[in-house]
Design an enzyme around this catalytic site. Structure first.
Site, PDB file in Angstrom:
ATOM      1  N   ASP A  10      81.305   6.348 -36.725  1.00 30.49           N
ATOM      2  CA  ASP A  10      81.420   6.099 -35.295  1.00 30.49           C
ATOM      3  C   ASP A  10      80.142   6.610 -34.637  1.00 30.49           C
ATOM      4  OD1 ASP A  10      82.721   5.700 -32.670  1.00 30.49           O
ATOM      5  OD2 ASP A  10      82.701   7.892 -32.624  1.00 30.49           O
ATOM      6  N   LEU A  11      79.801   6.045 -33.484  1.00 32.16           N
ATOM      7  CA  LEU A  11      78.549   6.405 -32.812  1.00 32.16           C
ATOM      8  C   LEU A  11      78.755   7.445 -31.714  1.00 32.16           C
ATOM      9  CD1 LEU A  11      75.486   5.489 -32.732  1.00 32.16           C
ATOM     10  CD2 LEU A  11      76.158   4.059 -30.789  1.00 32.16           C
ATOM     11  N   TYR A  12      79.582   7.088 -30.728  1.00 33.21           N
ATOM     12  CA  TYR A  12      79.699   7.885 -29.510  1.00 33.21           C
ATOM     13  C   TYR A  12      80.593   9.101 -29.717  1.00 33.21           C
ATOM     14  CZ  TYR A  12      77.672   3.726 -27.384  1.00 33.21           C
ATOM     15  OH  TYR A  12      76.850   2.667 -27.081  1.00 33.21           O
ATOM     16  N   ARG A  41      83.702   9.266 -19.108  1.00 29.43           N
ATOM     17  CA  ARG A  41      84.019   9.015 -20.513  1.00 29.43           C
ATOM     18  C   ARG A  41      85.503   8.707 -20.692  1.00 29.43           C
ATOM     19  NH1 ARG A  41      82.979   6.979 -25.474  1.00 29.43           N
ATOM     20  NH2 ARG A  41      83.674   8.336 -27.164  1.00 29.43           N
TER      21      ARG A  41
END
Length: 232
Positions: A10-12, A41
């Site tokens: 996953d990135l975020y 967010r």
């Protein structure tokens, strides 16, 4: 771990700190930057989930902008188009967690294929990893755009199987988001939850295979498994 041939990250929140936008938020809203970042967010995630449920997909950039505009209205802040652009652009320049670049190289040096599997668009994923100078560490940058539904939907996780050309049991999935790790586990990925905050895991019928404090521990996981292949 010998059966693991690839890792999808996953990135975020996992490789990159989503709250590195606080500085830009603070410049625009002095004394309220953290509050803005946190609610932004939260709404960003909610909007991706709700749009998946309603089958009303928009790009991650649009969901991010919509979440920011809601946040500012909720907090009573004025937000013109220019300021909105500046703040949303901060999501393209997120800071990688310090251990990420060297540990990605170590994992690649072990012969593992690496990918990002993200709710971000191709443009946003490419910008984030490119600005951080780690694009070359990945074999694939995988966006959910082709299936037009966000993680934790099964179709989103299936994109990693297609990209790697491997069975899901050979792909380790890594996320700091409990909901994401849960979705990946239901899909059938061996799963690492990056639990930097020492939190409790979600109560949704699954648990991660490994509960780790950071990306560093993934390397140690492979170190400890050399010469053996523990089951997942």
């Amino acid at each position: 771990m010998k059966h693991i041939k690839a890792i999808a990250f996953d990135l975020y929140g996992t490789l990159f700190d989503v709250h590195s936008v606080i500085d830009q938020c603070e410049k625009r809203f002095p004394g309220r930057g953290r509050e803005v970042s946190t609610l932004w967010r939260q709404k960003q995630l909610e909007y991706t989930w709700l749009r998946s449920l309603m089958n009303r997909y928009v790009t991650f950039e649009q969901a991010t902008e919509d979440a920011l505009r809601y946040t500012c209205r909720h907090l009573g802040f004025a937000l013109d188009d220019a300021a909105c652009t500046v703040l949303c652009d901060a999501y393209l320049r997120l800071q990688a967690f310090p251990e990420v670049p060297p540990r990605l190289r170590e994992l690649r040096n072990r012969g593992l294929q690496l990918a990002v599997l993200s709710n971000g668009s191709p443009h946003s994923i490419g910008a984030v990893v490119g600005n951080a100078g780690i694009r070359d560490e990945f074999d694939h940058l995988i966006s959910v755009d082709p299936v037009r539904v966000y993680k934790p939907h099964d179709r989103a996780y299936g994109l990693a199987e297609e990209a790697f050309g491997l069975a899901r049991t050979s792909i380790l999935f890594v996320s700091s988001n409990g909901w994401d790790a849960t979705g990946a586990r239901y899909f059938g990925f061996p799963t690492c939850w990056i639990n930097r905050g020492g939190n409790v895991f979600e109560e949704m019928g699954q648990t991660p295979d490994w509960d780790l404090l950071g990306i560093d521990e993934i390397v140690r996981l492979f170190d400890s498994a050399e010469g053996s292949a523990p089951s997942v």
